[in-house]
Every structure is written in structure tokens, then in C-alpha cells.
Design an enzyme around this catalytic site. Structure first.
Site, mmCIF file in Angstrom:
data_model
loop_
_atom_site.group_PDB
_atom_site.id
_atom_site.type_symbol
_atom_site.label_atom_id
_atom_site.label_comp_id
_atom_site.label_asym_id
_atom_site.label_seq_id
_atom_site.Cartn_x
_atom_site.Cartn_y
_atom_site.Cartn_z
ATOM 1 N N LYS A 17 0.741 -1.287 0.147
ATOM 2 C CA LYS A 17 -0.074 0.018 -0.004
ATOM 3 C C LYS A 17 0.874 1.113 0.065
ATOM 4 C CE LYS A 17 -0.329 -0.315 5.109
ATOM 5 N NZ LYS A 17 -1.224 -0.755 6.468
ATOM 6 N N ARG A 23 -10.730 -0.965 14.987
ATOM 7 C CA ARG A 23 -10.672 -0.136 13.732
ATOM 8 C C ARG A 23 -11.432 -0.585 12.705
ATOM 9 N NH1 ARG A 23 -4.718 0.707 10.700
ATOM 10 N NH2 ARG A 23 -5.366 -1.361 10.063
ATOM 11 N N TYR A 33 16.070 30.019 8.482
ATOM 12 C CA TYR A 33 14.954 30.765 8.941
ATOM 13 C C TYR A 33 14.724 30.914 10.324
ATOM 14 C CZ TYR A 33 12.698 30.201 4.164
ATOM 15 O OH TYR A 33 12.517 30.344 2.810
ATOM 16 N N MET A 47 12.102 24.228 2.848
ATOM 17 C CA MET A 47 11.359 23.477 1.845
ATOM 18 C C MET A 47 12.194 22.630 1.046
ATOM 19 S SD MET A 47 8.784 24.757 -0.930
ATOM 20 C CE MET A 47 7.334 25.586 -0.046
#
Ligand SMILES: *Cc1c(COP(=O)(O)O)cnc(C)c1O
Length: 349
Positions: A38, A132, A246, A294
Site C-alpha cells: 500500500k 478500527r 529561517y 522547503m
């Protein structure tokens, strides 16, 4: 061949190590391994992973979403069995049938939906305490036409000493007596290491195939598979008293050498790596300093011979993914599935 675009962060996937882990899990449990691929094979690339595991003998795979199953079917051809953990929802049943996918039936509505679409091969999930997905044991349906596999899922497999494991195992062993001749699937990765009476007929590991581990797993038996390697894109001297990144996230108390590396949170290097993250560079583990941004992050390489272009291992053979995950306050599953599409996957083996 066209030359590849400059990619300062690359995810290297060692398919030979993947194959070794597959064989290890088979040897540890003594039963067939049905890989869970998955989330695009935990971020490594479901098609490449599944094809290699088929070459190793895998015949049944699990994904979460129907769309993942459709893509996997296109990639690996008509033969392998593919189960959809989400089950089937509304019109989705026809989609599953069109791609010969098998739903994991989790509740009565899904069973009705599947039957209304004509039924056929499927799995049943029982809930043995995780609360679940799946039928509570006391509400489990009678055996029915098309039922090929009955499964449940461990809530605490990464804690071998937790009595919940044995309780779930015993509840499951009792419940499956109702389904003679149906394949039993109990263990995920952690469950594979809990002992022979946790194996049942087939196991369903994900993370250990990919070189990550539930806590307490014997690391020496599972090989690292994925390495996230960034390049140092610029190396600079930072005078004492200046700050890096930053928000002045780091202040140099002494003159330092700092490497700016081409991997950031848009590549999947979580911001939570700062301030405890470490990377392997110049033959040593070195701290990430300041904030992960980023596209880049900064590393203290004072005293090392590191040049622009040198590799910086975010995780891999020298910085185990589980240790990287712990430093980032998360688990290896989240680190792997956070690697974004802009990071090329490069396969070996
Ligand atoms: C994701 C998942 C697995 C695989 O779990 P790992 O801990 O990665 O081995 C197995 N079964 C179910 C139901 C899952 O959702």
C-alpha cells in the site's frame, strides 16, 4: 539516453535487500509471505517492489485503496491475487471486479455491496480488539461463497511483551474455527517475530520488507532497503555569532563550517527533524542545524572534508531509518511514505 535533470535528493532502493528481507520473513515464520505494498510500496514504488517480490515467489499482495489496486494490476499483470484493505464501497465494487481485485470485507454493508455486485473471491476482516476495522468476533458472518481469506490486525505488534498480542491471537484462533478451509492471515511485520503460533497460514508484512522495523525487532535480521541521499549543494564558513536559516533557528557560538544540503520538507524530510536530526556525512553522524526548509537543510560539517556535490545520507545503511524517525518524533512508516514525488526513485538489483 537524455541526461537526467539535476536531482539533489534521490531515494535509492536496494531491491536485493528487499528480496533478502522477504526471504528472512519467510524463514522466520515458515509460511508464505503476502507483501503489503500500500501507499505505493511504502513510498518505494509499488510496481518495482511487487515485480521483484514476484520474482522471489510472492503471489498475493495487499494494498489499501481500490485505486492502488487498479494501478498495481496494470503493473504486475493478471496472475497475482490483490486484496484491497479498504473493502468495497458503492460503485467501487464494479471497479474491483473489472480489475480482478478482491475486497477485504470489513462490515455488513460491504458484504451486501459485494454480493449485489455479483460477489466472488474476497477476504473477511475480524476485529480482535483494535477497534478500527472489521467485524467484531461475535458479529462475524457465517461462512459464505467466495470467502478465500480471513484476517485480523494486531494493535501492538511492535511491543512484543504487550499481553494484547496473545489476547488477539487467542481470540482470532477461536474465531477462525468457524471458517474451516479458509486461508488464515494474522501477522504484520511485528507479528512475524512474535513466535510460531502467531504465523497461521500466511503473513502480511509491510515495513520489515522495506527495512524499517517495529520496535524490538532484531535489526540484524532486517537489511536497510531505502537510502535517502541528498547532495551538499553549497559549503560555507559561518563566523561566530551569526545565525543559520529561517527565524535565526541556529546561532554559531564559534566559527563553523556548514553544508547546505539539497533536501527539505518538500522532499519529505520532515520539519520535525530539527532540532534533533542527524545525517551521515564525511564518514560521521553530524547534526542538522536550524530549521529544515522547503528545499534545503543545513548540517554542521566543521572539521570535515566535505565539498559541494558530496553525498549526505538522511537515512540508509549508516543512519538507520528507525533512528532517524525517532529523532524526528515519528516512525519509519511515516518517514518513508512522506518522501514526495519530486524525489527520483533509483533502483539497484
Ligand atoms: C499496513 C497493514 C499491514 C502491514 O503492517 P506492517 O506493520 O507494515 O507490517 C498489515 N495488515 C494490515 C491490515 C495493514 O493495514
Amino acid at each position: 539516453m537524455t541526461s537526467p535533470a539535476f536531482a539533489p535528493a534521490v531515494l535509492h532502493v536496494d531491491l536485493d535487500a528487499l528480496a533478502r528481507n522477504f526471504r528472512t520473513l519467510g524463514a522466520v515464520t515458515g509460511v508464505p509471505v503476502n507483501p503489503v505494498v500500500k501507499a505505493d510500496g511504502y513510498g518505494l514504488g509499488a510496481a518495482a517492489v511487487a515485480r521483484r517480490l514476484m520474482a522471489e515467489g510472492a503471489r498475493t499482495f495487499f494494498v489499501a485503496r481500490a485505486a492502488e489496486g487498479v494501478r498495481l494490476r496494470e503493473a504486475i499483470g493478471p496472475e497475482p491475487v490483490i486484496y484491497i484493505l479498504d473493502g468495497c464501497h458503492g460503485d467501487g465494487a464494479a471497479l474491483l471486479k473489472a480489475s480482478n481485485l478482491r475486497p477485504v470485507i470489513n462490515h455488513p454493508t460491504q458484504l451486501q455491496t459485494w454480493r449485489a455486485a455479483g460477489g466472488g473471491a474476497c477476504a473477511l476482516q475480524l476485529d480482535t480488539g483494535m477497534n478500527r476495522l472489521g467485524f467484531r468476533v461475535e458479529d462475524a458472518p457465517e461462512p459464505f461463497e467466495g470467502l478465500e481469506l480471513v484476517m485480523t490486525h494486531l494493535a501492538c505488534a511492535d511491543e512484543p511483551a504487550n499481553p494484547m498480542n496473545r489476547a488477539q491471537r487467542d481470540a482470532y484462533a477461536a474465531a477462525v474455527q468457524r471458517y474451516p478451509g479458509v486461508t488464515r492471515s494474522f501477522a504484520n511485520s511485528g507479528g512475524c517475530f512474535l513466535g510460531p503460533d502467531f504465523a497461521f497460514d500466511v503473513v502480511r508484512p509491510g515495513i520489515c520488507l522495506y527495512g524499517g522495523g517495529p520496535e524490538g525487532r532484531p535489526h540484524d535480521r532486517i537489511a536497510p532497503v531505502a537510502s535517502l541521499i541528498a547532495q551538499a549543494v553549497q559549503v560555507r564558513d559561518v563566523p561566530a555569532g551569526e545565525t543559520v536559516g529561517y527565524s535565526q533557528g541556529f546561532k554559531a557560538e564559534r566559527p563553523m563550517r556548514v553544508a547546505t544540503c539539497g533536501a527539505g520538507y518538500a522532499d519529505g524530510v520532515l520539519r520535525s527533524y530539527s532540532p534533533r536530526g542527524q545525517v551521515f556525512v564525511g564518514g560521521e553522524l553530524r547534526p542538522i542545524i536550524g530549521r529544515v526548509s522547503m528545499d534545503v537543510l543545513a548540517v554542521d560539517v566543521t572539521g570535515l572534508d566535505v565539498q559541494a556535490g558530496d553525498p549526505v545520507e538522511i537515512f540508509g545503511a549508516n543512519r538507520l531509518i528507525d533512528d532517524a524517525a525517532t529523532a524526528a518524533g515519528t516512525i519509519s512508516y511515516e518517514l518513508l511514505t512522506s518522501i514526495t514525488p519530486r524525489v527520483p526513485r533509483v533502483y539497484k538489483g
